[in-house]
Scaffold this active site. Sequence first.
Site, PDB file in Angstrom:
ATOM      1  N   GLY A  72      -4.319 -16.517  12.091  1.00 52.23           N
ATOM      2  CA  GLY A  72      -3.097 -16.855  11.355  1.00 52.23           C
ATOM      3  C   GLY A  72      -2.099 -17.670  12.136  1.00 52.23           C
ATOM      4  O   GLY A  72      -1.730 -18.763  11.744  1.00 52.23           O
ATOM      5  N   HIS A 128      -5.896 -12.326  24.545  1.00 55.93           N
ATOM      6  CA  HIS A 128      -4.942 -11.689  25.454  1.00 55.93           C
ATOM      7  C   HIS A 128      -5.008 -12.300  26.839  1.00 55.93           C
ATOM      8  O   HIS A 128      -4.233 -11.944  27.709  1.00 55.93           O
ATOM      9  CB  HIS A 128      -5.212 -10.192  25.524  1.00 55.93           C
TER      10      HIS A 128
END
Length: 772
Positions: free
Chosen positions: A447, A709
Site C-alpha cells: 500500500g 524492516h
Amino acid sequence: MATLGVPRIGPRRELKFALESYWSGRSSAADLLEKAKALRAANWTEQARRGVTRIPSNDFSLYDHVLDTAVMVGAIPPAYHWDGGELPLDSYFAMARGSQGEAASACAHPGHGHGVTALEMTKWFDTNYHYMVPELTDDQVFALASTKPVDHFLEARQLGIHTRPVILGPVTFLKLAKSHQEGFNPISLLPRLLPVYEELLRRLVAAGADWVQIDEPALVLDLIPNERHAFEFAYGRLAGAAPGLKLMLATYFGSLGDNLDTALSLPVAGLHVDLVRAPQQLEKVALGARKDLVLSLGLVDGRNVWRANLASILDRVEPILAVRDMQHLEIAPSCSLLHVPVDLEIETALDPDIKPWLAFAQQKIDELFVLSQALSKGRAAVAAQLQASTDAARARSLSLKVHDPLIEGRLGGIEDAMKQRQANFGERRHRQDRKLGLPAFPTTTIGSFPQTAEVRKARSAHAKGELSYIDYEAFLKRETESAIRWQEEIGLDVLVHGEFERNDMVQYFGEQLSGFAFTQHAWVQSYGSRYVRPPIIFGDVSRPNPMTVRWWRFAQSLTAKPVKGMLTGPVTILNWSFVRDDLPRETVSRQIALAIRDEVADLEAAGAAMIQIDEAALREGLPLRKSDWKAYLDWAVESFRICSSGVADETQIHTHMCYSEFNQIIDAIAAMDADVISIETSRSRMELLDAFNSFKYPNEIGPGVYDIHSPRVPEVGEMAELLVLASKRIGANQLWVNPDCGLKTRRWEEVRPALVNMVAAAHQLRLKAEAA
Ligand code: GLN
Ligand code: ZN
C-alpha cells in the site's frame, strides 16, 4: 492511596527528546541522566502534591522496565560484553536498540525493527507497550548487577519523599523471558534467581524502605500447576527475606480467576487487584483474604482515558468497609498509569463538551484522592467533586455527540446475508480471474510507498497553514502519479496509489469518521522513545462522506492496470485507539465495520476491482486468557466480513496482516474469507508456513518475500527461493508475490531495486511453471 507507577515520558515528551539528543551525539550522557533525574523528581513531587501516599519509585526507566530488571539480575547475554561491573549506558542501549540503532518499523507498532544485536521486543500483556524480551540460558548465572531500585529510593528520600519501590516479580520476569534452547523453560531458573531478589530486598530495607510493590501480572494469565507452585515457592522465600519489609503483590490486566486461591495463599502483606477489568472479583477477594492482608483496590482505569464515575465506584466499595477496615485497604488505579497520557489540562483544542469526560494520569490521581477522602471521611467531605463526576458521567451518557439513533438502528439491522459473500471462493475466483486476467504469481505491494522527508515536510507545512490546500493537493497528485508511472514501468501487476496523503493508517480514517477525537499531546509510550497518540473513540461511529474514493479514482485514471482501493479494517482501528467504555468493544467494532462497508461499496461503485482492508492488529487484540479467544475472534472475523461482503463476486477483496504467527488463529483467518491475504514471512524464511502444512488455506495468499524492516535489498534468487519454499505448502496457483508490509519507512533508493528484483523473481517462477 497509590499509583503503582506513572508515565515516564514527561508531559511534553521530555524523555524522548533527551534520549534522541543523546543517541545522535548532540548531548552527553550526563545531560541525559540529569534530565531523567529531573523527570523523576517532578513525578514524585507532583504525586505528593496531589495527595498520593504510596508514591512509587523505580517505575521510571530510560527505556523499559523489563530490560532494567534483566540488567538488575545480571541477565545480560554475552553479545553485550558485560564485564560484571556496572553496565555502561551504551551497552544498555545496545540491548534495547542494537549497536547500529533501530531500523524504523513500517507499522509504527513494533515487534519488528531493531538493530541486529538488540534483544527481541514484544507486547507487554495486551497493552500497546512493548518490552525487551530477556534471553536466558540453562546455565544462566544471576547476580545483583544494578541497584537502581535502591538508588532511586534514596534519590527520592533526598527530596524528602518516602517511596514504595516497584520491582517486577521473579515469576513474571521468568515467564516473559525466552531461551533459544529447545525444551528449556526459564521458570526452572527460579531457585537460582531468588537469591538476587532476596539481596535486593535486604538492601531496600537497609536503605529505609518499609513497603515494596512487587508486580506479578502473570497471575492473571492461564497458568499450569508448575507455575502456580513457582509463585508459592518464590513468595515463601521472599516474604521472609528482609524482616520489616512488607510486600505489596500487584496483579493487573484482568481477573485472578483460577489463580485466586494461589494469590490469596501467598504470605505477602498486601495484594493489589484490578477491579476495572475484573470488577466481579471484588467480593471473592474481600471475603477470601486474610484479615491482616492489605487489599489494594484498582478502581480507576489505568488503561483508558475516561473520567471515572466516582459515586458508582463508591457504591461498590463502601460495603467492603463493613468487612475490612481502612487500615487494610488501599485504593489505586487498576494498573500503572504508564498506559495513559500524562495530563489532560494541556489539551487546548479538544471539544469542550468532550474534554470533561476524560481523565489522563494526573486527573486519575485526583480522582483517587477524592475516592480516598470519601472512604475515610465520608462522601460529604468531597461532595462537590463527587457531584462534578456524576454530572460529567450524566452529560456523557445523554450526549447527542455520543449517541446517534440512526447508527444504533443500523446495528440492529445487521443480517447474516450482510456477512456472507454471494458465491463461494471457488466461484468467485473463477469470475475474478476472468475479469482481471492476471498472470500466475501476480505481483503487488502492500500500500504505502516511502514517506520521504519531502512528503512529511509538505504535510506539516499544510497543517501549519504554510502550504495552501491547492498546492498540497497538487504536490500529492504529483507524488501519486510518479508512483503509478514507476510501478507500470517496472511491471507490477496490481498497483497501489502509495498513501502519500495519509499521516497514519488509523488516524487518516479516524479523522474522517464521526465519533473520533484527536489530541495534541496525549502521547503514550509504545516502546523506548517511540510514543503513539491514539485516537479517542467517544461516540457512535459513522462515515459522513467517502474517505478514499477520490484518491483511488485519481490513481486509477492514470493507468489501465488495476489499482487497489486501500482501507484499514475495524479491528485494527479499534486496537490502536482508546475505545469508549460504555459499549462492548465488539459493538464499536461493528459500527466501524458498517462505516468501512459503506466505503467499500463506494469504491466498488467508482470502479475498483480490488479492495484491500488491512487488519494489521487483529492478532494483537487476542485476550490474555485462552478461554476468551473464541468470542474475540468471532466478532473480529464477523466485523471483517461485514466490511467485505457487500461486493459483487467479481470484486476481489484483499487483506493484510503484519505478522506471521498464525498457527493458533489460522481457522479464524480463513473464516475472514478474503480472496487474497498478504502476510509477513521473509524474516522467518517461510517457517510460518508450517501452519499451512496441516491446515489447507483455501484462498489466495501472498507470503512476503521482501523484508521491509531492513534496508537490505534482496536478490532475485533469494526471493525466488522463498517462493519455491512457499509453493511446497501452498498451491502455486494460490500464490501472490509481495513485500512483508507497507514501504513507508523505507527509502526509494532501497525500494526501487528491491521491487525490480521482486518482479524478476515472479517472472522466474512463471517461466519455470510454464516449462514444467
Ligand atoms: N496499507 C498499509 C501500508 O502499506 C499497511 C500497513 C501495515 O500493515 N502496518 O502502509
Ligand atoms: Zn503490515
